[in-house]
Design a protein around this motif. Structure first.
Motif, short mmCIF file in Angstrom:
data_model
loop_
_atom_site.label_atom_id
_atom_site.label_comp_id
_atom_site.label_asym_id
_atom_site.label_seq_id
_atom_site.Cartn_x
_atom_site.Cartn_y
_atom_site.Cartn_z
N GLY A 1 0.79 -1.32 0.12
CA GLY A 1 0.04 0.10 0.00
C GLY A 1 0.83 1.33 0.18
N TYR A 2 0.47 2.24 -0.79
CA TYR A 2 1.05 3.73 -0.92
C TYR A 2 0.32 4.45 -0.08
CZ TYR A 2 3.09 7.67 -2.46
OH TYR A 2 3.89 9.10 -2.88
N LEU A 3 0.90 5.07 1.11
CA LEU A 3 0.33 5.96 1.88
C LEU A 3 0.96 7.41 1.80
CD1 LEU A 3 -0.09 3.66 4.87
CD2 LEU A 3 -1.78 3.92 3.22
N PRO B 1 1.04 11.93 -5.47
CA PRO B 1 0.41 10.83 -6.27
C PRO B 1 1.46 9.91 -6.70
CG PRO B 1 0.34 12.93 -7.38
CD PRO B 1 0.96 13.20 -6.15
N TRP B 2 1.07 8.63 -6.86
CA TRP B 2 2.07 7.56 -7.38
C TRP B 2 2.08 7.58 -8.84
CZ3 TRP B 2 4.86 4.11 -4.87
CH2 TRP B 2 5.34 3.01 -5.83
#
Length: 68
Positions: free
Chosen positions: A54-56, A60-61
């Motif tokens: 998960g990217y927290l 923005p990714w």
């Protein structure tokens, strides 16, 4: 972060093979020549490893979103 997850997965697979080989070696179950050298028999199976990352972050990714 993704590289670390892959490394842990590879190490986990290696540990599973090592433990299986030790079990066969302790039991004296050598099998064929290739099975004896690897310690892993044809009937053995590895437990699947599923990794969810998960990217927290706030930004923005921008990297790949699908890894299959």
């Amino acid at each position: 972060m993704t590289l670390g997850a892959c490394t842990r997965n590879f190490l986990n697979c290696g540990a599973q093979v090592k433990n299986t080989a030790k079990t066969h070696r302790d039991a004296g179950d050598h099998g064929t020549g290739a099975e004896f050298l690897s310690g892993f028999h044809k009937a053995n199976q590895l437990t699947p490893i599923i990794t969810i990352t998960g990217y927290l972050g706030v930004m923005p990714w921008e990297m790949c979103q699908v890894f299959y």
